[in-house]
Enzyme design. Structure first.
Site, PDB file in Angstrom:
ATOM      1  N   LYS A   1      -5.791   5.155 -13.249  1.00 56.13           N
ATOM      2  CA  LYS A   1      -4.397   5.346 -12.816  1.00 56.13           C
ATOM      3  C   LYS A   1      -3.556   6.138 -13.797  1.00 56.13           C
ATOM      4  O   LYS A   1      -3.850   6.211 -14.985  1.00 56.13           O
ATOM      5  CB  LYS A   1      -3.765   3.991 -12.500  1.00 56.13           C
TER       6      LYS A   1
ATOM      7  N   ARG B   1     -10.464  -4.075  -9.370  1.00 56.76           N
ATOM      8  CA  ARG B   1     -10.725  -3.019  -8.377  1.00 56.76           C
ATOM      9  C   ARG B   1     -11.076  -1.750  -9.145  1.00 56.76           C
ATOM     10  O   ARG B   1     -10.247  -1.216  -9.885  1.00 56.76           O
ATOM     11  CB  ARG B   1      -9.484  -2.826  -7.505  1.00 56.76           C
TER      12      ARG B   1
HETATM   13  N1  HH2 Z   1      -4.747   0.832  -5.818  1.00 57.03           N
HETATM   14  C1  HH2 Z   1      -5.018   1.838  -4.966  1.00 57.03           C
HETATM   15  C2  HH2 Z   1      -5.341   1.558  -3.619  1.00 57.03           C
HETATM   16  N2  HH2 Z   1      -5.439   0.287  -3.179  1.00 57.03           N
HETATM   17  N3  HH2 Z   1      -5.332  -2.039  -3.601  1.00 57.03           N
HETATM   18  C3  HH2 Z   1      -5.099  -3.057  -4.435  1.00 57.03           C
HETATM   19  N4  HH2 Z   1      -5.209  -4.322  -4.016  1.00 57.03           N
HETATM   20  N5  HH2 Z   1      -4.753  -2.831  -5.748  1.00 57.03           N
HETATM   21  C4  HH2 Z   1      -4.620  -1.574  -6.256  1.00 57.03           C
HETATM   22  O1  HH2 Z   1      -4.263  -1.442  -7.452  1.00 57.03           O
HETATM   23  C5  HH2 Z   1      -4.853  -0.468  -5.378  1.00 57.03           C
HETATM   24  C6  HH2 Z   1      -5.216  -0.745  -4.028  1.00 57.03           C
HETATM   25  C7  HH2 Z   1      -4.951   3.258  -5.446  1.00 57.03           C
HETATM   26  O2  HH2 Z   1      -6.211   3.742  -5.854  1.00 57.03           O
HETATM   27  P1  HH2 Z   1      -7.192   4.664  -4.959  1.00 57.03           P
HETATM   28  O3  HH2 Z   1      -7.639   3.929  -3.753  1.00 57.03           O
HETATM   29  O4  HH2 Z   1      -8.305   5.178  -5.780  1.00 57.03           O
HETATM   30  O5  HH2 Z   1      -6.325   5.925  -4.606  1.00 57.03           O
HETATM   31  P2  HH2 Z   1      -5.694   6.435  -3.251  1.00 57.03           P
HETATM   32  O6  HH2 Z   1      -4.645   5.449  -2.866  1.00 57.03           O
HETATM   33  O7  HH2 Z   1      -5.146   7.792  -3.608  1.00 57.03           O
HETATM   34  O8  HH2 Z   1      -6.784   6.494  -2.205  1.00 57.03           O
END
Ligand code: HH2
Length: 272
Positions: free
Chosen positions: A217, A252
């Site tokens: 992040k 995660r």
């Molecule tokens: N962070 C992201 C997405 N979903 N869900 C939970 N419970 N906690 C988190 O910290 C969280 C989440 C963001 O990461 P990522 O899925 O890699 O990115 P993007 O939203 O751009 O797909």
């Protein structure tokens, strides 16, 4: 895995592997957009030690534009169809849309991971009806607007109050397995994300397993040498170990093999 068995139990910290079936996720957008590539990646994450697989069809990175229900379904349903019967770990669907959650739960997903903390009125009913578990995350606004909504007096206290209220609503509706997540990077400044990580233990007093998502992040990039996103693996691993030491039960992670090792070190310290 047997239907009905707990998904968050087990006594040791779990690693939830991220599978983004999106063209635009902040760190891996486009890499697993095709269903075949996504299924291949899923198997790799499980082989590396993922305890849960978190499948998402909408990027929630700061500034991301919303995705229609049809598009999100078109992304995740083919992946769920291929994975649900053949994968041995519980699948979580990362969505804020009740219709997407419902379709995926019917296809065998066991957990709904909702970054809006069950904001849509039908979401709680969908989870309960399908006898599913949920992860309730805190954010404000939408991915498009959240970076402007970071005004808190005490970020930990306010996020905790929100999570306590939403978890109580889910529990009153009959949802049995609930985990909470402070939403690091979601409507939080980097400084607030660091503070949440430092004070993570405070969330455990609510009595629910705590999820921490620090992987790759942007808050990490406030430190030297962690820009661009490819430079964040070591920082991610350190932050994951700290999260577990400070009480997280579920991490995660995009880099599952590394997360597993980081978690093992933190647990060894915690249990020593
Ligand atoms: N962070 C992201 C997405 N979903 N869900 C939970 N419970 N906690 C988190 O910290 C969280 C989440 C963001 O990461 P990522 O899925 O890699 O990115 P993007 O939203 O751009 O797909």
């Amino acid at each position: 895995m047997t239907p009905g068995s707990p998904v968050f139990g087990g006594g040791r910290a779990l690693v939830m592997g991220v599978l983004n079936v999106t063209p635009d996720s902040f760190s891996d957008g486009g890499r697993f957009f095709d269903a075949e590539a996504a299924v291949h990646r899923a198997r790799q994450l499980v082989a590396e030690g993922a305890d849960i697989l978190d499948v998402g069809g909408e990027s929630t990175r700061p500034g991301a534009a919303p995705v229609s229900e049809e598009d999100e379904l078109r992304r995740v349903v083919p992946v769920l169809e291929r994975l649900a019967a053949s994968i041995r770990v519980p699948i979580s669907i990362d969505t804020r849309k009740p219709a997407v959650a419902e379709a995926c739960l019917r296809l065998g997903a066991r957990i709904v991971n909702d970054v809006t903390g069950l904001r849509e009125p039908e979401m709680i009913g969908v989870i309960h009806r399908n006898n599913a578990a949920c992860i309730i995350m805190h954010m404000r606004g939408t991915p498009e607007t959240m970076h402007r909504q970071t005004d808190y007096q005490d970020v930990v206290r306010e996020v905790k109050e929100f999570l306590a209220g939403r978890a109580a609503a889910a529990r009153e509706a009959g949802i049995r397995e609930i985990a909470i997540d402070p939403g690091i990077g979601f409507a939080k400044t980097p400084q607030q994300s660091w503070e949440i990580l430092r004070r993570l233990e405070e969330f455990t007093t609510l009595g629910y397993p705590v999820v921490a998502g620090v992987s790759r992040k942007r808050f990490l990039s406030t430190l030297a040498d962690m820009q661009p996103v490819e430079n964040r693996l070591e920082g991610t691993i350190a932050a994951e170990a700290i999260a577990v030491l400070n009480g997280a039960s579920i991490i995660r992670a995009h880099d599952v093999k590394e997360a597993r090792r980081a978690v093992a070190v933190a647990e060894a310290v915690r249990n020593a």
